[in-house]
Design a protein around this motif. Sequence first.
Motif, mmCIF file in Angstrom:
data_model
loop_
_atom_site.group_PDB
_atom_site.id
_atom_site.type_symbol
_atom_site.label_atom_id
_atom_site.label_comp_id
_atom_site.label_asym_id
_atom_site.label_seq_id
_atom_site.Cartn_x
_atom_site.Cartn_y
_atom_site.Cartn_z
ATOM 1 N N ALA A 158 0.786 -1.235 -0.077
ATOM 2 C CA ALA A 158 0.027 0.014 -0.203
ATOM 3 C C ALA A 158 0.811 1.328 0.108
ATOM 4 N N VAL A 180 -5.804 3.212 -2.398
ATOM 5 C CA VAL A 180 -4.638 3.131 -1.366
ATOM 6 C C VAL A 180 -5.193 3.436 -0.253
ATOM 7 N N MET A 209 -7.327 0.723 1.161
ATOM 8 C CA MET A 209 -6.667 -0.246 1.854
ATOM 9 C C MET A 209 -6.056 0.032 2.822
#
Length: 221
Positions: free
Chosen positions: A147, A166, A169
Amino acid sequence: MNPQVTTLGRSQTAVTSTNKVVKNTYMLLAMTLAFSALTAGLSMAMNLPHPGLIITLVGYFGLLFLTTKFRDSGLGIAFVFALTGFMGYTLGPILNAYLALPNGGQVVMMAMGGTAAIFLGLSAYVMTTRRDFSFMGGFLMVGILVAFLAGLGAIFFEVPALSLAVSAMFVLLMSGLILYETSNIIHGGETNYVMATVTLFVAIFNLFTSLLHLLGFASND
């Protein structure tokens, strides 16, 4: 010597040590969150510019290295405050940018409320069930690395969709990190309250900024 008495004594010592780590961790975490909020507020009030990606990364990893190196001494606590204060400073300009938007205040408050709810809920779950989440360690390490690299790619190549992915995540990964570290603390896997504090602080910080990004996008900001 009675083996049962010896075992009981060791068990009680371990429980006492764990309780001390838990108490010291959450006391230091509360203080660092307050200090970080103070530096963020000062940064906002003075309208300081964001230091930029390079200085942010150098400052973060440099202070993290020093905190880790001196984690068993008083200097470790000083570097914890330096690290969390620096992170608060970098957050100030970001918050000013969001607050300047039409729905910025609402977005910031929702991100703060969501962060608090997730942290308190996950911490309470681990504390009450005492479930062991140590199995998540390897997955979290790989996931955070992936990430982080994806986040750098989103910045350099200016890909908004990747940046949002991202952030999503990181919400999941930081939630997992809270479960993992809290479990580590209560089961004796983490015996240094300085490092436990840093891990939980970083999880809370990244959870908040990721929620801020996602909620800002959802509000068309």
